[in-house]
Design an enzyme around this catalytic site. Sequence first.
Site, PDB file in Angstrom:
ATOM      1  N   ASP A 205      -4.912  -1.760  -0.726  1.00 22.42           N
ATOM      2  CA  ASP A 205      -5.317  -0.506  -0.107  1.00 22.42           C
ATOM      3  C   ASP A 205      -5.815  -0.746   1.321  1.00 22.42           C
ATOM      4  OD1 ASP A 205      -5.709   2.245  -0.194  1.00 22.42           O
ATOM      5  OD2 ASP A 205      -6.530   2.160  -2.227  1.00 22.42           O
ATOM      6  N   ASP A 292      -2.441  10.336  -1.448  1.00 26.71           N
ATOM      7  CA  ASP A 292      -2.367  10.238  -2.915  1.00 26.71           C
ATOM      8  C   ASP A 292      -1.703  11.459  -3.559  1.00 26.71           C
ATOM      9  OD1 ASP A 292      -3.809   7.999  -2.427  1.00 26.71           O
ATOM     10  OD2 ASP A 292      -5.533   8.545  -3.665  1.00 26.71           O
TER      11      ASP A 292
HETATM   12  C1  GLA Z   1      -6.582   5.085  -2.698  1.00 23.71           C
HETATM   13  C2  GLA Z   1      -5.179   4.827  -3.232  1.00 23.71           C
HETATM   14  C3  GLA Z   1      -5.120   5.254  -4.676  1.00 23.71           C
HETATM   15  C4  GLA Z   1      -6.148   4.496  -5.488  1.00 23.71           C
HETATM   16  C5  GLA Z   1      -7.528   4.706  -4.900  1.00 23.71           C
HETATM   17  C6  GLA Z   1      -8.555   3.807  -5.518  1.00 23.71           C
HETATM   18  O1  GLA Z   1      -6.855   6.447  -2.636  1.00 23.71           O
HETATM   19  O2  GLA Z   1      -4.224   5.490  -2.470  1.00 23.71           O
HETATM   20  O3  GLA Z   1      -3.831   5.012  -5.195  1.00 23.71           O
HETATM   21  O4  GLA Z   1      -5.819   3.137  -5.511  1.00 23.71           O
HETATM   22  O5  GLA Z   1      -7.535   4.431  -3.501  1.00 23.71           O
HETATM   23  O6  GLA Z   1      -9.825   4.016  -4.978  1.00 23.71           O
END
Ligand code: GLA
Length: 649
Positions: A205, A292
Amino acid sequence: MKRATIFSAMLLASTPLAASPDLAPSAPAADPSPPEIPEALQPTGRWSAYQGGNAQTPPMGWNSWNAFKTDITEEKVMASAQKIVDSGLADLGYRYINIDDGWWLRRRQSDGRILVRTGLFPSADTGGAQHSSLKPFVDNLHNMGLKAGIYTDIGHNSCAQTHGPNRKNNPVGTQAEREIGLKGHVEKDVALFFQEWGFDYVKVDACGITRYGPNEERVEKYDFRPVPPLIVQENISRTDIAGVKALYAELGSALEAANPDGDFVYSICNWGTANVLQWGKDHGNLWRTSGDIKAYWSKMLHVFDSASRRALYAGPGTWNDPDMLFIGSGEFDENHLTEARSHFALWAISNAPLLIGYDLREAPQSLMDIFGNEEVIALNQDPAGHQAILAFDSDDVQIFVKTLSQRGDKAVAIFNRGQGTFEATLTADHLKFRGDQPVAATDLWSGEELAPFQDELSFTLEPRETRVLRVAGTPELESGVYISEIPGRVNVAADGMVTPFPDPRVYRPVDPRLGTRTDARGYYPALGGAQADQSAFGGYIRMGGKIHLTGLGLLANSRLEVRNNAEFSQFQALVGVDDASFERNEKVQFRVYGDGKLLTQTDYVSVSDAPTEIRADITGAQIVELVAQASSGKTAPFLVTWADARLVK
Ligand code: GLA
């Protein structure tokens, strides 16, 4: 009226080159002062996209995030893993069991080792409070015939940590102890994850280089180390693209060094920022193309759109990642099977990773049947690795066509994006099949074999329905293939984009939690990238007013690597400046190389010149390179095209 009739004039342009009346003969270039060839346009004679890791087909498996967020436990993870084995999903290819944010407790200061939250992962309690290990957990998964994935961040801190210490299961301790991200620890953490614990997959990430700027309220409030952000999420101009890329490249090298057998998957997760849509394929196995996914329809459209026009940037080993599946929740639950099937079909046909994000302990059979549709999975896992391209594009209905490895076989998704019932017509042109020969078609949701059709076939689609077909027909080209049919064999080594523009075609959803209080814009800088069967900014490829239904649309100062694998003996195309070009004065030269050697080139041509036929003998060549170089470096978006580009025997 049939599409074929409407388009008869246009079709002239996509008939075999020899029959086309408007061709200017290919002439050797005689530019008096040719510009120097910049490094990015120098032929390399090799495939320069990332070849590390183990992802020849898109990764399949399960991830904890969409199901549990940080409320994960070993028990919950293992229950879904067990269900994957018991239900037969493992045999269908679902093998990575990936834990996401929430597994860590803190970074031990004496030696920098990350400690596991053993309260959640009891098997990690291998030696008192000071020592913990995820090896037993990974071993268990391996013993079940599965593989294991872990989550980390490229900066000091993770995404869940941005919510502060009150978020369930966030790391604890001093500021330094809570720095569980990779920054400053790359080699040590990679050795811990892959060599000591035995993980097979890592998702990396980027919150640590985005959300901890000195002016962010959370930094002081929750006592984080302030880090001037490399990524400004909504603003590509203020993002340090080179800096972000360098961090992910460094990590890639560490992963290769720690995994001499190459058995790892490297998942880049910086949500379509920092131009990763362009360079992700050079440094990892998959890269997130958007923010997301959430469990509602319009957000699914949003994340899907961020990847759906990027077929030329993906192929075996390197995949666009529009995020994990949300089937099982919200608008994709068992009461929304139409939506759930659409979500699955779209991911499958566009070679997205198939990572289930659902608590499988609860899964009703109707949803297990979606995850377990062998025929749909087979499209995703087809070894040729061609992402579906858009054969028809609109805001209402889209038609995606994916070339499969068996010659004459293709997959089709006819996707009703909107609210109304819609009649959509699939044509032989969409499929690049001969319309005068029968096309066999099987509906992959019902299993029904449709009556063979010629020319075209219409379907009535319910709102949000996706019809998925596997079709077999007679390819339009008797002994060859259009390059736009085989995007997995193309690497966009340089796409000529000087200023990356956010793509306005990405659906702009309203977040139900925030309503109309915030901006709904997508920020993914993809507009102007290389396109299959469209010009670089979308729409038909057009030269001199004439439409070409097939070809490659991109910008000048570009270089494509095409895997010929010594299979075809001729490259042919009709090249020139696209009518839609913003640049109206500059000239461009088209060159074709075989294994690094110049085979043919055109004169420098401008928008007012007739298209030029270009042919090259590529017998024996492994890699064919297609270069379009502008006569000067300073150009407005300069749209060029390799219309009807094909490889023939
Ligand atoms: C980000 C990523 C998600 C997940 C969260 C975890 O938002 O894009 O897929 O891994 O972090 O905190």
